[in-house]
Design a protein around this motif. Structure first.
Motif, PDB file in Angstrom:
ATOM      1  N   ASP A 173       5.450  10.388 -12.576  1.00 34.56           N
ATOM      2  CA  ASP A 173       5.541   9.853 -11.216  1.00 34.56           C
ATOM      3  C   ASP A 173       6.127  10.872 -10.238  1.00 34.56           C
ATOM      4  O   ASP A 173       6.936  10.535  -9.371  1.00 34.56           O
ATOM      5  CB  ASP A 173       6.370   8.565 -11.188  1.00 34.56           C
ATOM      6  CG  ASP A 173       5.605   7.397 -11.787  1.00 34.56           C
ATOM      7  OD1 ASP A 173       4.368   7.491 -11.901  1.00 34.56           O
ATOM      8  OD2 ASP A 173       6.245   6.393 -12.148  1.00 34.56           O
ATOM      9  N   ARG A 174       5.701  12.111 -10.398  1.00 34.42           N
ATOM     10  CA  ARG A 174       6.052  13.147  -9.428  1.00 34.42           C
ATOM     11  C   ARG A 174       4.788  13.615  -8.713  1.00 34.42           C
ATOM     12  O   ARG A 174       3.679  13.281  -9.115  1.00 34.42           O
ATOM     13  CB  ARG A 174       6.732  14.338 -10.137  1.00 34.42           C
ATOM     14  CG  ARG A 174       8.105  13.985 -10.691  1.00 34.42           C
ATOM     15  CD  ARG A 174       8.916  15.246 -11.009  1.00 34.42           C
ATOM     16  NE  ARG A 174       8.508  15.872 -12.254  1.00 34.42           N
ATOM     17  CZ  ARG A 174       8.989  17.056 -12.682  1.00 34.42           C
ATOM     18  NH1 ARG A 174       9.866  17.731 -11.934  1.00 34.42           N
ATOM     19  NH2 ARG A 174       8.600  17.567 -13.835  1.00 34.42           N
ATOM     20  N   VAL A 175       4.978  14.364  -7.649  1.00 37.87           N
ATOM     21  CA  VAL A 175       3.846  14.940  -6.919  1.00 37.87           C
ATOM     22  C   VAL A 175       3.758  16.412  -7.284  1.00 37.87           C
ATOM     23  O   VAL A 175       4.708  17.174  -7.074  1.00 37.87           O
ATOM     24  CB  VAL A 175       4.004  14.774  -5.398  1.00 37.87           C
ATOM     25  CG1 VAL A 175       2.829  15.433  -4.662  1.00 37.87           C
ATOM     26  CG2 VAL A 175       4.102  13.296  -5.023  1.00 37.87           C
ATOM     27  N   GLY A 176       2.635  16.818  -7.842  1.00 36.45           N
ATOM     28  CA  GLY A 176       2.439  18.208  -8.193  1.00 36.45           C
ATOM     29  C   GLY A 176       2.085  19.037  -6.966  1.00 36.45           C
ATOM     30  O   GLY A 176       1.229  18.640  -6.170  1.00 36.45           O
ATOM     31  N   ILE A 177       2.743  20.171  -6.824  1.00 40.33           N
ATOM     32  CA  ILE A 177       2.511  21.062  -5.692  1.00 40.33           C
ATOM     33  C   ILE A 177       1.829  22.330  -6.190  1.00 40.33           C
ATOM     34  O   ILE A 177       2.384  23.067  -7.014  1.00 40.33           O
ATOM     35  CB  ILE A 177       3.828  21.418  -4.976  1.00 40.33           C
ATOM     36  CG1 ILE A 177       4.571  20.144  -4.531  1.00 40.33           C
ATOM     37  CG2 ILE A 177       3.548  22.335  -3.783  1.00 40.33           C
ATOM     38  CD1 ILE A 177       3.805  19.291  -3.547  1.00 40.33           C
ATOM     39  N   ILE A 178       0.613  22.554  -5.695  1.00 36.75           N
ATOM     40  CA  ILE A 178      -0.162  23.740  -6.058  1.00 36.75           C
ATOM     41  C   ILE A 178      -0.041  24.743  -4.920  1.00 36.75           C
ATOM     42  O   ILE A 178      -0.377  24.430  -3.778  1.00 36.75           O
ATOM     43  CB  ILE A 178      -1.645  23.377  -6.283  1.00 36.75           C
ATOM     44  CG1 ILE A 178      -1.774  22.283  -7.367  1.00 36.75           C
ATOM     45  CG2 ILE A 178      -2.449  24.619  -6.651  1.00 36.75           C
ATOM     46  CD1 ILE A 178      -3.139  21.613  -7.384  1.00 36.75           C
ATOM     47  N   TYR A 179       0.444  25.943  -5.217  1.00 34.58           N
ATOM     48  CA  TYR A 179       0.559  26.976  -4.197  1.00 34.58           C
ATOM     49  C   TYR A 179      -0.808  27.621  -3.941  1.00 34.58           C
ATOM     50  O   TYR A 179      -1.442  28.137  -4.875  1.00 34.58           O
ATOM     51  CB  TYR A 179       1.527  28.070  -4.643  1.00 34.58           C
ATOM     52  CG  TYR A 179       2.997  27.724  -4.602  1.00 34.58           C
ATOM     53  CD1 TYR A 179       3.466  26.466  -4.243  1.00 34.58           C
ATOM     54  CD2 TYR A 179       3.955  28.697  -4.929  1.00 34.58           C
ATOM     55  CE1 TYR A 179       4.820  26.171  -4.217  1.00 34.58           C
ATOM     56  CE2 TYR A 179       5.313  28.418  -4.892  1.00 34.58           C
ATOM     57  CZ  TYR A 179       5.742  27.148  -4.540  1.00 34.58           C
ATOM     58  OH  TYR A 179       7.094  26.867  -4.512  1.00 34.58           O
ATOM     59  N   GLY A 180      -1.229  27.606  -2.674  1.00 32.04           N
ATOM     60  CA  GLY A 180      -2.504  28.213  -2.335  1.00 32.04           C
ATOM     61  C   GLY A 180      -2.460  28.930  -1.000  1.00 32.04           C
ATOM     62  O   GLY A 180      -1.650  28.613  -0.127  1.00 32.04           O
ATOM     63  N   PHE A 181      -3.306  29.922  -0.855  1.00 34.04           N
ATOM     64  CA  PHE A 181      -3.464  30.667   0.403  1.00 34.04           C
ATOM     65  C   PHE A 181      -4.802  30.288   1.025  1.00 34.04           C
ATOM     66  O   PHE A 181      -5.776  30.050   0.309  1.00 34.04           O
ATOM     67  CB  PHE A 181      -3.480  32.180   0.184  1.00 34.04           C
ATOM     68  CG  PHE A 181      -2.254  32.774  -0.446  1.00 34.04           C
ATOM     69  CD1 PHE A 181      -1.068  32.076  -0.577  1.00 34.04           C
ATOM     70  CD2 PHE A 181      -2.295  34.085  -0.928  1.00 34.04           C
ATOM     71  CE1 PHE A 181       0.048  32.644  -1.166  1.00 34.04           C
ATOM     72  CE2 PHE A 181      -1.191  34.671  -1.509  1.00 34.04           C
ATOM     73  CZ  PHE A 181      -0.010  33.953  -1.635  1.00 34.04           C
ATOM     74  N   GLN A 182      -4.888  30.323   2.362  1.00 35.75           N
ATOM     75  CA  GLN A 182      -6.158  30.142   3.058  1.00 35.75           C
ATOM     76  C   GLN A 182      -6.655  31.440   3.697  1.00 35.75           C
ATOM     77  O   GLN A 182      -7.526  31.412   4.559  1.00 35.75           O
ATOM     78  CB  GLN A 182      -6.070  29.039   4.108  1.00 35.75           C
ATOM     79  CG  GLN A 182      -6.164  27.645   3.517  1.00 35.75           C
ATOM     80  CD  GLN A 182      -6.647  26.616   4.495  1.00 35.75           C
ATOM     81  OE1 GLN A 182      -7.804  26.619   4.907  1.00 35.75           O
ATOM     82  NE2 GLN A 182      -5.750  25.719   4.877  1.00 35.75           N
ATOM     83  N   ASN A 183      -6.112  32.546   3.262  1.00 35.05           N
ATOM     84  CA  ASN A 183      -6.576  33.860   3.702  1.00 35.05           C
ATOM     85  C   ASN A 183      -6.015  34.860   2.700  1.00 35.05           C
ATOM     86  O   ASN A 183      -4.842  34.765   2.325  1.00 35.05           O
ATOM     87  CB  ASN A 183      -6.077  34.172   5.118  1.00 35.05           C
ATOM     88  CG  ASN A 183      -6.848  35.292   5.792  1.00 35.05           C
ATOM     89  OD1 ASN A 183      -7.316  36.212   5.135  1.00 35.05           O
ATOM     90  ND2 ASN A 183      -6.956  35.219   7.117  1.00 35.05           N
TER      91      ASN A 183
END
Length: 357
Positions: free
Chosen positions: A104-114
């Motif tokens: 019951d946690r929110v997974g955070i995916i690190y991403g770039f848009q450039n």
């Protein structure tokens, strides 16, 4: 928190409370320093049933020093995660998404848009890509709307495709098991990167150009090629889904259905390009919207279809009920639960396993 029986993964979205940062709410020229990750943002994300979200950090546009700014934003998000260990989980593998669902946690995916922060030569590319991977970056989009030194974005008139350095960058991302995201790319950049990559690629937030002929949407040729090579396509909740710029939930369903028809049911998901926390005062936001659109145009990063009278979201598919409403609409369209579970998160997780392990 209300969870479905299956994970819901937003392949490109946000975790923020836009109402707590009134001056920058909705502006894509804001940075992670402007975004407020507070109790409401986390509670709303949980209440929506969202299991994981690919958030945008690092350099996207503007005059900031790309590499230094990106390192700073990694520090900012590391601090957010450290401050909320019971609620947030840094996703580095597909197993982490499943763990977030179970815990019951929110997974955070690190991403770039450039991808400009990878540098301009072979040495910086190798060193920085390795560092980003070590810091937990799992998605890197090659271009934003404009051209960069890797290739052309969707609004670049030349449609020149990948540069030689862009091909080197794709190889480096493959080496470090980072998703090659082709959202915002020009058509030839997308096709050439898909063929260059030895790993499946993704288009984490887009629409279908066959339904709405705008540059931010992808042609059937692009969608089909990505899917045939084992990739992933996420449909966004954005104005580009309707020629009028006033997209509705029905438009989202129509674009999902078209993408499934082109790509098959195992390759399509969602990438809303928005937050689970809605903007509360739409009247006040509307007054600032024209300036936000003009700001993007001045920076040379706007896209065809962005206008002062079009929200950068789907008005009837926002807030904590957005995913449940979409599920209901997909059910009403005749989709069975197994297919809906794939679209809402299963396909992204399967794709993540192929890339991250």
């Amino acid at each position: 928190m209300t969870r479905t029986g299956y994970p819901i993964v937003n392949a490109l979205g946000a975790l923020e409370n836009p109402n707590a940062a009134a001056e920058t709410a909705g502006s894509l020229l804001q940075s992670s320093d402007d975004m407020v990750v507070d109790a409401r943002a986390i509670a709303d994300a949980k209440a929506s049933g969202m299991t994981a979200v690919n958030i945008t950090l690092g350099y996207t546009l503007g005059d900031l020093p790309a590499y230094e700014h990106t390192l700073h934003e990694l520090d900012v998000w590391d601090a957010h995660l450290a401050a909320h260990p019971e609620d947030l989980l840094h996703v580095r593998s597909a197993a982490d998404i499943r763990a977030a669902h179970e815990q019951d946690r929110v997974g955070i995916i690190y991403g770039f848009q450039n991808a400009v922060a990878v540098g301009t030569d072979a040495r910086s590319l190798a060193e920085r890509t390795a560092l980003f991977a070590e810091r937990g970056v799992r998605v890197i989009q090659l271009t934003y709307n404009q051209a960069n030194h890797l290739g052309d974005g969707s609004m670049a008139a030349g449609n020149r495709g990948l540069t030689d350095f862009g091909r080197q960058a794709v190889e480096a991302l493959n080496e470090h098991r980072i998703m090659v995201d082709l959202s915002h790319s020009g058509e030839n950049t997308c096709l050439e990167a898909t063929r260059t990559s030895i790993a499946p690629v993704s288009i984490n937030h887009t629409g279908c150009r066959a339904l709405t002929d705008l540059p931010r949407n992808k042609t059937d040729e692009e969608l089909r090629l990505v899917a045939e090579r084992g990739g992933f396509v996420g449909i966004y909740f954005m104005p580009f889904l309707n020629p009028t710029g006033h997209a509705t939930a029905d438009d989202v369903v129509a674009h999902i259905r078209h993408a499934v028809d082109v790509c098959g049911e195992d390759s399509v998901g969602i990438g809303t390009d928005g937050s689970a926390t809605p903007i509360d005062d739409l009247d006040a936001y509307r007054e600032k919207l024209a300036e936000h659109v003009a700001e993007r145009a001045r920076a040379g990063v706007g896209a065809a279809g962005e206008r002062a009278d079009t929200y950068p979201f789907v008005e009837d598919l926002r807030g904590v009920d957005q995913f449940r409403k979409l599920i209901g609409l997909l059910e009403a369209s005749g989709y069975r639960e197994e297919r809906i579970a794939k679209i809402m998160g299963g396909n992204f997780i399967a794709y993540a396993e192929r890339i991250w392990g």
